[in-house]
Design an enzyme around this catalytic site. Structure first.
Site, PDB file in Angstrom:
ATOM      1  N   HIS A  23      22.030  -3.653  21.883  1.00  0.00           N
ATOM      2  CA  HIS A  23      22.516  -2.501  21.097  1.00  0.00           C
ATOM      3  C   HIS A  23      22.896  -2.919  19.674  1.00  0.00           C
ATOM      4  CE1 HIS A  23      23.024  -0.468  25.052  1.00  0.00           C
ATOM      5  NE2 HIS A  23      23.430  -1.667  25.426  1.00  0.00           N
ATOM      6  N   SER A  31      13.475  -7.553  -7.921  1.00  0.00           N
ATOM      7  CA  SER A  31      13.521  -6.150  -8.305  1.00  0.00           C
ATOM      8  C   SER A  31      13.256  -6.077  -9.797  1.00  0.00           C
ATOM      9  CB  SER A  31      14.907  -5.595  -7.964  1.00  0.00           C
ATOM     10  OG  SER A  31      15.220  -4.524  -8.824  1.00  0.00           O
ATOM     11  N   LYS A  63      18.478  -9.402  -7.024  1.00  0.00           N
ATOM     12  CA  LYS A  63      17.849  -9.128  -5.726  1.00  0.00           C
ATOM     13  C   LYS A  63      16.673 -10.034  -5.374  1.00  0.00           C
ATOM     14  CE  LYS A  63      17.789  -5.404  -3.691  1.00  0.00           C
ATOM     15  NZ  LYS A  63      17.156  -4.176  -3.258  1.00  0.00           N
ATOM     16  N   GLU A  77       8.657  -6.202   5.372  1.00  0.00           N
ATOM     17  CA  GLU A  77       8.693  -4.738   5.193  1.00  0.00           C
ATOM     18  C   GLU A  77       7.281  -4.150   5.221  1.00  0.00           C
ATOM     19  OE1 GLU A  77      12.451  -3.514   2.507  1.00  0.00           O
ATOM     20  OE2 GLU A  77      11.070  -4.892   1.549  1.00  0.00           O
ATOM     21  N   TYR A  87     -23.898  11.659  22.690  1.00  0.00           N
ATOM     22  CA  TYR A  87     -23.499  11.369  21.312  1.00  0.00           C
ATOM     23  C   TYR A  87     -23.202  12.661  20.560  1.00  0.00           C
ATOM     24  CZ  TYR A  87     -23.531   9.803  16.481  1.00  0.00           C
ATOM     25  OH  TYR A  87     -23.169   9.547  15.189  1.00  0.00           O
ATOM     26  N   LYS A 118     -15.545   4.471  12.949  1.00  0.00           N
ATOM     27  CA  LYS A 118     -15.653   3.164  12.298  1.00  0.00           C
ATOM     28  C   LYS A 118     -14.503   2.808  11.371  1.00  0.00           C
ATOM     29  CE  LYS A 118     -20.443   3.712  12.792  1.00  0.00           C
ATOM     30  NZ  LYS A 118     -20.029   4.975  13.454  1.00  0.00           N
TER      31      LYS A 118
HETATM   32  N1  ARG Z   1     -24.270   6.918  11.292  1.00  0.00           N
HETATM   33  C1  ARG Z   1     -24.256   7.328  12.645  1.00  0.00           C
HETATM   34  C2  ARG Z   1     -22.936   6.932  13.306  1.00  0.00           C
HETATM   35  O1  ARG Z   1     -22.286   6.117  12.741  1.00  0.00           O
HETATM   36  C3  ARG Z   1     -25.392   6.725  13.381  1.00  0.00           C
HETATM   37  C4  ARG Z   1     -25.778   7.443  14.612  1.00  0.00           C
HETATM   38  C5  ARG Z   1     -26.376   8.759  14.237  1.00  0.00           C
HETATM   39  N2  ARG Z   1     -26.919   9.410  15.370  1.00  0.00           N
HETATM   40  C6  ARG Z   1     -27.258  10.702  15.341  1.00  0.00           C
HETATM   41  N3  ARG Z   1     -27.728  11.214  16.443  1.00  0.00           N
HETATM   42  N4  ARG Z   1     -27.118  11.423  14.255  1.00  0.00           N
HETATM   43  O2  ARG Z   1     -22.543   7.399  14.338  1.00  0.00           O
END
Ligand code: ARG
Length: 462
Positions: free
Chosen positions: A158, A279, A285, A292, A319, A327
């Site tokens: 605590h 600072s 400081k 941080e 997909y 990504k």
């Molecule tokens: N640039 C696309 C991605 O990163 C590649 C795959 C695209 N596939 C599709 N069916 N449009 O997902």
């Protein structure tokens, strides 16, 4: 730029320029190029191996792809938005380099299984690097622990003084967290290292491909059993982001401690100039920017985990373009975790100094030995709860008198309970308080030394 159609002859006009920009992933998926080339080389070899294309054609494709790798490494391959994504960019350049045979590369493949392959190869490599960085972090923790087995530090619950600790024990707690992080990433690596290549767009392919062959070329541990699952699964990415988040939780907790310890209120550590900043207005400081920033950056990694869960949760098989948005979350988390591990390792290695005198004072000036007084009586046969209540009373009167337990005279002790003897003073000295907690996994020096040996063995057994 938009005069040209990317698609088949079904399309009559090009994309609206703003939509082309919106649709394109080349701005960030260029990060995958090395893996895209490696994946395509394996695919080309598989096509030749199975006789889907000739051996010569296979060789031409591989040579062209290696040429693109060189161009990229030399900084001479910088595709723009018109390429849409890294996969098209590579295929287009390949065809420029090797002619019409380049158009055969995409036989029996879709960008869906292709991008799935790329991202897994990328993550597999990055998992290995992060595990390496975890090891470096653990190494520094062990080195610091070695120097501080007998350095005492107040322990808190605590955020109230609880019981004193060996500083090494405190540091080795983080070693254990990092050890779990390292193991967790190892487990996730296995599932990440599964090949979707050959799943095609979603349903497999009409060509007599050999998925095991291409998977083996790429060092995958196994292949997806179901083509729909193979192209739509991002579980491995969610798991990775979860593991990355947990690493950030650990780093952030340690950061918080360093920040507290470096404050004037605690004053347990001094930050060295190489890892602290000043600072712009307050000349006195020295700020703990490094911990941080680590604490702050944990937020974006947790955000990426949440983002990925939400990205996935409503997607019908298989997909969907939503998946293109996986990504940046993965890339940013990888970079953030690596940068934070590196910064924390440097901070511990050369950026902080424990103020040992101040720590010794700190553990001597509180009531964190109160449990030991109760334990003392309990070992003399007084039921623990009774002893606990009695010590509570002593703490109360001592506090009122501005005294510590060590200031009580032997007659005062005896007045409290006849079982107290002269050895009570030893029993409540901070060093003894720590040394006595010799239960398995406790802070007792013997236990800590054993834990250190185990930690050293863990690191040297890799
Ligand atoms: N640039 C696309 C991605 O990163 C590649 C795959 C695209 N596939 C599709 N069916 N449009 O997902």
């Amino acid at each position: 730029m938009t005069e040209k159609k990317t698609w088949s002859d079904r399309f009559e006009t090009a994309l609206h320029p703003a939509i082309a920009r919106f649709n394109a992933s080349i701005g960030f998926d260029i990060e995958l190029i090395e893996y895209d080339l490696t994946g395509s080389i394996a695919h080309a070899k598989m096509l030749a191996h199975t006789g889907i294309i000739s051996k010569e054609e296979g060789q031409q494709l591989v040579t062209g792809l290696e040429q693109i790798r060189r161009e990229y490494q030399e900084g001479n391959f910088t595709p723009g938005i018109d390429a849409e994504d890294v996969h098209f960019a590579v295929e287009r350049r390949l065809t420029e380099l090797v002619g019409d045979v380049g158009k055969k590369l995409h036989t029996a493949r879709s960008r869906n299984d292709q991008v799935g392959t790329d991202i897994r190869l990328y993550l597999r490599a990055e998992i290995d690097e992060i595990r390496e960085k975890l090891r470096e972090f653990q190494q520094i923790l062990v080195e610091l622990a070695e120097e501080n087995v007998e350095t005492l530090i107040p322990g808190y619950t605590h955020l109230q003084r609880a019981q004193p600790l060996s500083l090494a024990h405190h540091l080795l707690a983080y070693f254990q967290m990092a050890q779990r992080d390292w193991q967790r990433l190892g487990e996730i690596r296995v599932r990440t290292n599964t090949s979707p290549l050959g799943c095609g767009a979603l349903a497999g392919t009409t060509f007599p491909i050999d998925r095991h062959y291409s998977a083996a070329q790429l060092g995958f541990d196994g292949i997806y059993q179901n083509s729909l699952d193979g192209v739509s699964d991002r579980d491995f990415a969610i798991e990775f982001l979860c593991a990355a988040s947990i690493i950030m939780v650990h780093l952030s907790r340690l950061s918080e401690e360093v920040i507290l310890w470096s404050s004037q209120e605690f004053n347990f550590v001094t930050l060295k100039d190489s890892c602290a900043t000043g600072s712009s207005i307050m000349p006195q400081k020295k700020n703990p920017d490094v911990p941080e920033l680590i604490r702050g950056k944990s937020g974006r990694v947790f955000g990426h985990l949440q983002g990925m869960l939400v990205l996935m949760k409503g997607l019908p098989l298989a997909y969907n373009k939503d998946l293109q948005d996986d990504k940046e979350a993965i890339f940013d988390s990888v970079k953030t975790v690596k940068a934070c591990l590196e910064a924390m390792t440097i901070l511990l290695g050369e950026g902080i100094e424990f103020r040992k005198e101040r720590l010794a004072e700190a553990v001597a000036e509180d009531f964190s030995n109160a449990t030991d007084v109760a334990d003392y009586l309990a070992t003399k046969g007084v039921p623990f709860r009774e002893a606990y209540n009695l010590v509570g009373k002593v703490v109360k009167t001592s506090l009122a008198a501005g005294k510590l337990l060590k200031d009580l005279t032997i007659s005062q002790w005896k007045e409290l309970h006849p079982s107290f003897e002269e050895d009570i003073y030893d029993a409540i000295a901070p060093r003894q308080v720590v040394a006595a907690r010799n239960s398995y996994g406790g802070t007792g020096f013997d236990q800590v030394r054993e834990a250190l040996v185990k930690a050293q063995n863990t690191l040297s057994s890799d």
